[in-house]
Design an enzyme around this catalytic site. Sequence first.
Site: not given
Ligand code: DAT
Ligand code: MG
Length: 138
Positions: A11, A51, A59, A87, A93, A104, A118, A121, A132
């Site tokens: 990222k 996304y 968020f 992963r 996350t 991370r 973080n 991805h 994707e």
């Molecule tokens: P991951 O990237 O671990 O698959 P995710 O798909 O749930 O996580 O979310 C996508 C991204 O969105 C994540 O990398 C960071 C952001 N994100 C997710 N949940 C969040 C939250 N509760 N507060 C702030 N940012 C968040």
């Molecule tokens: Mg995700």
Amino acid sequence: MSHEETLILVKPDGVKRGLTGEILRRIEAKGYVLVDLKMVQADRDLLTSHYAEHEGKPFFEPLVEFMSSGPTVAIRAAGDRVIEGFRSLAGATDPTTAAPGTIRGDLGRDWGLNVQQNLVHGSDSTLSAERELALWFG
Ligand code: DAT
Ligand code: MG
């Protein structure tokens, strides 16, 4: 054992902090193969598709803003169970609570912004990986 491909993104925070090499090193050290790799300035359309599952969440806007704030490195990586394996390498996350030893957990922390910056991805299922990879690599 099942051969898979996954989409990994370094990222914009990872690229800006000069951690691309360290992240690629960890992927290769684990034994995964870098099949394709490119730098992308992601736009809103790409990120909204990428996304889609998060559209409408609080968020989402900060996430799109952050993800379009600079270049991202997109990687097509391959290996047995690479989807789950990456992963696991990436960690949870939330970088504050991600386990030490993970990307991370070792390299990320909370910056007090509205979104988790973080570093990486990784696709979370075979279906997501296919979707994707098509989005980012066509
Ligand atoms: P991951 O990237 O671990 O698959 P995710 O798909 O749930 O996580 O979310 C996508 C991204 O969105 C994540 O990398 C960071 C952001 N994100 C997710 N949940 C969040 C939250 N509760 N507060 C702030 N940012 C968040
Ligand atoms: Mg995700």
